[in-house]
Design a protein around this motif. Structure first.
Motif, mmCIF file in Angstrom:
data_model
loop_
_atom_site.group_PDB
_atom_site.id
_atom_site.type_symbol
_atom_site.label_atom_id
_atom_site.label_comp_id
_atom_site.label_asym_id
_atom_site.label_seq_id
_atom_site.Cartn_x
_atom_site.Cartn_y
_atom_site.Cartn_z
ATOM 1 N N SER A 151 56.183 52.000 133.722
ATOM 2 C CA SER A 151 57.311 52.933 133.711
ATOM 3 C C SER A 151 56.911 54.367 134.000
ATOM 4 C CB SER A 151 58.007 52.881 132.349
ATOM 5 O OG SER A 151 57.172 53.432 131.331
ATOM 6 N N LEU A 153 56.147 56.367 131.600
ATOM 7 C CA LEU A 153 56.545 57.107 130.410
ATOM 8 C C LEU A 153 55.416 57.095 129.382
ATOM 9 C CD1 LEU A 153 60.209 55.820 130.250
ATOM 10 C CD2 LEU A 153 59.448 58.103 130.883
ATOM 11 N N PRO A 154 55.424 58.028 128.428
ATOM 12 C CA PRO A 154 54.337 58.100 127.444
ATOM 13 C C PRO A 154 54.118 56.765 126.736
ATOM 14 C CG PRO A 154 55.717 60.049 127.284
ATOM 15 C CD PRO A 154 56.417 59.114 128.228
ATOM 16 N N ASN A 155 52.848 56.373 126.580
ATOM 17 C CA ASN A 155 52.546 55.076 125.962
ATOM 18 C C ASN A 155 51.610 55.189 124.762
ATOM 19 O OD1 ASN A 155 49.973 55.474 127.128
ATOM 20 N ND2 ASN A 155 50.537 54.286 128.953
ATOM 21 N N THR A 184 58.228 56.145 122.708
ATOM 22 C CA THR A 184 58.960 55.539 123.809
ATOM 23 C C THR A 184 59.644 54.267 123.306
ATOM 24 O OG1 THR A 184 57.505 56.432 125.514
ATOM 25 C CG2 THR A 184 58.699 54.427 126.062
ATOM 26 N N ARG A 209 67.137 62.834 128.983
ATOM 27 C CA ARG A 209 65.970 62.081 128.490
ATOM 28 C C ARG A 209 65.462 61.138 129.585
ATOM 29 N NH1 ARG A 209 65.907 60.055 122.246
ATOM 30 N NH2 ARG A 209 64.043 58.730 122.297
ATOM 31 N N ALA A 210 64.147 61.105 129.760
ATOM 32 C CA ALA A 210 63.548 60.289 130.815
ATOM 33 C C ALA A 210 63.638 58.804 130.477
ATOM 34 C CB ALA A 210 62.084 60.680 131.007
ATOM 35 N N ALA A 211 63.794 57.974 131.510
ATOM 36 C CA ALA A 211 63.931 56.532 131.292
ATOM 37 C C ALA A 211 63.503 55.772 132.538
ATOM 38 C CB ALA A 211 65.376 56.177 130.925
ATOM 39 N N CYS A 212 63.426 54.451 132.387
ATOM 40 C CA CYS A 212 63.073 53.589 133.512
ATOM 41 C C CYS A 212 63.685 52.212 133.283
ATOM 42 C CB CYS A 212 61.563 53.471 133.638
ATOM 43 S SG CYS A 212 61.003 52.482 135.053
ATOM 44 N N ARG A 226 63.249 54.853 138.066
ATOM 45 C CA ARG A 226 62.901 55.925 137.148
ATOM 46 C C ARG A 226 63.846 57.102 137.333
ATOM 47 N NH1 ARG A 226 58.257 53.989 139.676
ATOM 48 N NH2 ARG A 226 56.806 52.859 138.305
ATOM 49 N N THR A 228 66.216 60.429 134.864
ATOM 50 C CA THR A 228 66.810 60.763 133.570
ATOM 51 C C THR A 228 67.890 59.732 133.254
ATOM 52 O OG1 THR A 228 68.540 62.153 134.506
ATOM 53 C CG2 THR A 228 66.418 63.218 134.018
ATOM 54 N N GLY A 251 62.072 57.258 127.315
ATOM 55 C CA GLY A 251 61.015 58.134 126.834
ATOM 56 C C GLY A 251 61.327 58.729 125.478
#
Length: 308
Positions: A151, A153-155, A184, A209-212, A226, A228, A251
């Motif tokens: 993704s 995004l932070p993991n 996340t 907010r970020a997303a996937c 990917r 927002t 995220g």
């Protein structure tokens, strides 16, 4: 129930598997419940340990024998799978525990991925533990982890929340409960509900907010969308019908300083002059990034104070 030895084939009791045209004997397994991860799409995503376990188990339990048979045939495993799923767990579960009690090895697989993750295998594993039997995880493919690492995004911290409720209010309430989790978020979702889910997430968690949206992982039409939450909501709102299995990744909350309480109150009061309380809370959530449910309750409190 028929065990692997009854199926026949090469090797001791037919306990073999095939890899690159070589027939490989499977070593005997100690009595235990083996939780075996299987591919989520690409049949090459199977570990050697998983193949040896599937071939060597006295009993192989699975959600759908037809799905598991495809994997077994690919690797020349002759054992006959035994159905264990949510509709027959009350009857099949005790039989599998009895097999363990009789000193047999039992392997459990789901249709795809790691057993016990959003499937009835949890009840069987718990029963085995309570009965004093050994439970052995055989790790491998996992859709949530594949989605997380793909993704972008932070993991460093993540929270798997399974499926969201299908009803709109319950879905929004659940999202509101998770809004402040400093990690996340990962969800399973069906293709016919993904548009509604992304829209609800944008409204409740904030459009920025970020997303996937991760679809058909490891398969031919693998896709990562990917953006927002607001961008993804707009994309799915009028887009074509979605197909395939989905993991929805959101995220963590932003690290920006929270707006001052007085500023939030002024915003809510101004918005409430021109729109109903629910819409005012939604718009305030979009502008501030604060949870809609919290803002709605805050607005009701302001109205009560004004009335008093």
């Amino acid at each position: 129930m028929q065990d692997g030895r009854a199926a026949g084939g090469a090797g001791e009791g037919g306990k073999t598997f095939r890899l690159n045209n070589a027939v490989i004997p499977a070593r005997p397994l100690e009595p235990a419940l083996y939780l075996v991860a299987t591919p989520i799409g690409n049949l090459s995503d199977i570990t050697l340990r998983a193949l040896e376990t599937l071939a060597g188990a006295d009993v192989l339990a699975c959600e759908d024998t037809r799905v598991t048979r495809v994997l077994l045939d690919r690797y020349g495993i002759a054992g006959r799978p035994y159905a264990y799923h949510e509709h027959n767990a009350a009857e099949a579960g005790p039989r599998l525990i009895a097999a363990l009690a009789a000193g047999k090895s039992v392997a459990l697989v789901s249709d795809a991925g790691t057993p016990l993750v959003s499937d009835p295998g949890y009840r069987l594993a718990l029963s085995a533990i309570e009965a004093g039997h050994r439970v052995v995880p055989i790790p491998g493919a996992s859709a949530p982890l594949a989605a997380l690492v793909g993704s972008g995004l932070p993991n460093d911290a993540f929270f798997f929340a399974g499926f969201l409720p299908s009803r709109d209010k319950a879905r929004r309430d659940r999202l509101a409960e998770l809004a402040g989790v400093p990690a996340t978020l990962l969800f399973f979702e069906s293709p016919h509900r993904i548009a509604a889910t992304v829209a609800a997430a944008a409204e409740v968690l904030g459009e920025g907010r970020a997303a996937c949206v991760c679809r058909e992982l490891t398969k031919t039409f693998e896709e990562f969308r990917r953006g927002t939450l607001g961008e993804l909501a707009a994309r799915y709102k009028d887009g074509p019908a979605v197909k395939g299995e989905i993991v929805f990744v959101v995220g963590p909350p932003g690290e920006a300083a929270a707006p001052e309480a007085a500023d939030v109150d002024r915003l809510l009061s101004a918005l409430a002059k021109d729109m109903p309380a629910g819409k005012a809370a939604t718009e305030a959530a979009r502008r501030t990034g604060l949870p809609r449910k919290e803002l709605y309750q805050r607005l009701l409190g302001l109205k009560d104070a004004d009335a008093g």
